[in-house]
Write a protein that holds these residues in place. Sequence first.
Motif, mmCIF file in Angstrom:
data_model
loop_
_atom_site.group_PDB
_atom_site.id
_atom_site.type_symbol
_atom_site.label_atom_id
_atom_site.label_comp_id
_atom_site.label_asym_id
_atom_site.label_seq_id
_atom_site.Cartn_x
_atom_site.Cartn_y
_atom_site.Cartn_z
ATOM 1 N N PHE A 422 0.844 -1.193 0.000
ATOM 2 C CA PHE A 422 0.000 0.000 0.000
ATOM 3 C C PHE A 422 0.878 1.241 0.000
ATOM 4 N N ASP A 423 0.596 2.145 -0.933
ATOM 5 C CA ASP A 423 1.369 3.386 -0.990
ATOM 6 C C ASP A 423 1.074 4.278 0.217
ATOM 7 N N ASP A 424 -0.215 4.397 0.586
ATOM 8 C CA ASP A 424 -0.597 5.249 1.709
ATOM 9 C C ASP A 424 -1.713 4.553 2.474
ATOM 10 N N ILE A 425 -1.315 3.909 3.549
ATOM 11 C CA ILE A 425 -2.293 3.142 4.314
ATOM 12 C C ILE A 425 -3.223 4.036 5.125
ATOM 13 N N ASN A 426 -2.902 5.316 5.257
ATOM 14 C CA ASN A 426 -3.726 6.227 6.036
ATOM 15 C C ASN A 426 -4.968 6.693 5.284
ATOM 16 N N LEU A 427 -5.047 6.398 4.001
ATOM 17 C CA LEU A 427 -6.210 6.811 3.232
ATOM 18 C C LEU A 427 -7.448 6.047 3.693
ATOM 19 N N PRO A 428 -8.648 6.638 3.529
ATOM 20 C CA PRO A 428 -9.871 5.928 3.923
ATOM 21 C C PRO A 428 -10.038 4.594 3.214
ATOM 22 N N SER A 429 -9.624 4.533 1.968
ATOM 23 C CA SER A 429 -9.664 3.278 1.215
ATOM 24 C C SER A 429 -8.276 3.020 0.644
ATOM 25 N N PRO A 430 -7.405 2.410 1.450
ATOM 26 C CA PRO A 430 -6.028 2.158 0.973
ATOM 27 C C PRO A 430 -6.038 1.314 -0.297
ATOM 28 N N THR A 431 -5.186 1.680 -1.251
ATOM 29 C CA THR A 431 -5.140 0.995 -2.534
ATOM 30 C C THR A 431 -3.843 0.215 -2.669
ATOM 31 N N PRO A 432 -3.942 -1.087 -2.893
ATOM 32 C CA PRO A 432 -2.717 -1.873 -3.080
ATOM 33 C C PRO A 432 -2.073 -1.566 -4.420
ATOM 34 N N GLN A 433 -0.747 -1.630 -4.449
ATOM 35 C CA GLN A 433 0.017 -1.335 -5.647
ATOM 36 C C GLN A 433 0.956 -2.507 -5.957
ATOM 37 N N ALA A 434 1.310 -2.606 -7.242
ATOM 38 C CA ALA A 434 2.312 -3.607 -7.629
ATOM 39 C C ALA A 434 3.626 -3.298 -6.932
ATOM 40 N N VAL A 435 4.397 -4.337 -6.677
ATOM 41 C CA VAL A 435 5.632 -4.188 -5.934
ATOM 42 C C VAL A 435 6.794 -4.724 -6.758
ATOM 43 N N THR A 436 7.915 -4.042 -6.675
ATOM 44 C CA THR A 436 9.143 -4.530 -7.305
ATOM 45 C C THR A 436 9.873 -5.404 -6.285
ATOM 46 N N LEU A 437 9.920 -6.698 -6.569
ATOM 47 C CA LEU A 437 10.555 -7.635 -5.640
ATOM 48 C C LEU A 437 12.075 -7.585 -5.755
ATOM 49 N N VAL A 438 12.531 -7.484 -6.979
ATOM 50 C CA VAL A 438 13.977 -7.552 -7.234
ATOM 51 C C VAL A 438 14.320 -6.552 -8.328
ATOM 52 N N ASP A 439 15.396 -5.826 -8.140
ATOM 53 C CA ASP A 439 15.974 -4.996 -9.200
ATOM 54 C C ASP A 439 17.483 -4.969 -8.933
ATOM 55 N N VAL A 440 18.157 -6.002 -9.462
ATOM 56 C CA VAL A 440 19.562 -6.236 -9.128
ATOM 57 C C VAL A 440 20.389 -6.263 -10.407
ATOM 58 N N ARG A 441 21.527 -5.581 -10.384
ATOM 59 C CA ARG A 441 22.471 -5.622 -11.496
ATOM 60 C C ARG A 441 23.588 -6.640 -11.191
#
Length: 586
Positions: A422-441
Amino acid sequence: MHSQRRPRRTPPRQRQRGAAAVFAAIGLISGLAAAALAIDMGRLYFAQRDLQRVANMAALDAARVAGGCMGVPENAEAAAFAETLGSIRRNSRNESQPDVAITPDRVEVGRRRTSADGNRYFETAPEDKNRAVRVYLQRPAPARLMQFTGRAGGPSLLVATAAAYSRPMASIEVGSRLAQLSPNVLNNFLSQALGAPVNLDLVSYRNLLGADVPVADILEDAGVGSPDEILEVDVPTRDFLDALVTAVGNTGNTIALAAAQRIADAAVLPTEVTPGEVLVLEDAAAGTLSGTLVNAGALMLAVAQAANGAALLDVPVDLPPPLDSSSGRFRFIQPGNQANLSPGVPAAAGSDTYAANGQAILEADINLDLPLLGRVALPLFVEAAQATATVEEIRCARRGQESDRVLVRARSSISRIGVGRFDDINLPSPTPQAVTLVDVRNVPLPVAGITLPVRVRIDAFALVDIPSDDATLEFSAPFPGDAQSIGRPQAEVLASAISQIPSNLVLNVVIDAGNGTLPALGLLDAALANARQAIEAAFRSQLGSGLAVFGDQLLAPTLTSLGLSLGGADVSVRSVVTEEPELFTR
């Protein structure tokens, strides 16, 4: 010459008899007037007293109907007026023409209020009805024997007024109210909210969460003033908890008493709590509170949340094997509340006009072992639905109906489960977002006998909506009884939602070749494709097993013990107060 006659004189005795007759006539007339006046006053007094008696009975009968004890009327004023007419017919002594002799001047529906000096008065309140009824009755004054004492312009009227209050209430609970939650979670919850360590075992919590105490005892000991001030007076948190400790002690449960005392001792923060916020007693009255019970443990947890203010409570939890190397936490957005409600009060956003379960975001990171990358943390979330309950109708026990009955409207909102953050859990209706699990060079990738540095990025997201439910439940005395449920069984809903996550998963695995000597393009493309396939296959395989453990060993018991909902909830009626209507002013 004739002699002149002298006039004949009345003898003195005869003159006295004539004067006495005059005075006797005057006295007789005065006596008759006095007697007639006394009779008129007596008839007027008894007529006024009888009119007041009829007004009292009419107010009581009308309050019973308009207050909701006989079901919620569509039009409270019309129902009160009709019941007033019926009460006049039933209780008037002039049975020949009762509705002609005594008539309602007006009937008002409003609410009862208490002034600073403790006197109760009627207040018209169009926006808050179905509480109290005031009736004004009138009738012609009795015909007077001495007509000259009447008023000019027609017969005088006698007027009587009376006001009565009737408000049946049901105490409603949604969810199991933390009854089976791990002591570690409860201890973390209370310690964070109250500002001092709390360490209780499972036996202590279960005893405390099994203790019901009278609301009136808590408020009386806390000294929060008159019942009408309950929603407005701020009380030091420690004082309120001490009053709750005393009420728990009166139950005789020594284990619950010791647990309550330790929680109260932990309230070191200089905070205050408004009893109405945690007891949810809208426009409460002393007579109504006398029979209302609340759960001591649930109330203490609600007080702790209220003392914490608007801040979210992040409570870390220990995950069971094989998730024990991962992390998890609960973010409490809103605690659940038990509510004492009357029928006909619609649920309103932001007000305490409904009972509700708790709302929280449950988050856990489960570890996946992926080719080339090793261990990767995958964030799972559950956004619990809010379930609410309002009282639609209370049917008070009476002739033809042996016990009280309560109709409860229970609803749940859509809940969600999936992969993401969740980008902002304090919102009245928190919206889940896609997450980057790995970004490795510079991830080493073997290609044709050599190792090439590549960049690996993995984005993941999954969302499963669990539908809401809406149902009307009927409860009959004795209370409390067995809970009734809305929605499908929690275990069934949870299993169905978890099974849908892999198919709803959006997984994006990107592998880019880095700088360096590149082998033949075909070999590189094949190696990159094979690496992506291997990562995806391992990801989906381990996701399935990790979700099974997550659901069975953590999520299912946690949802149940927290009283959180996935498309359904358990609803119960704790108690019902249906006291007889009472006169409070006239």
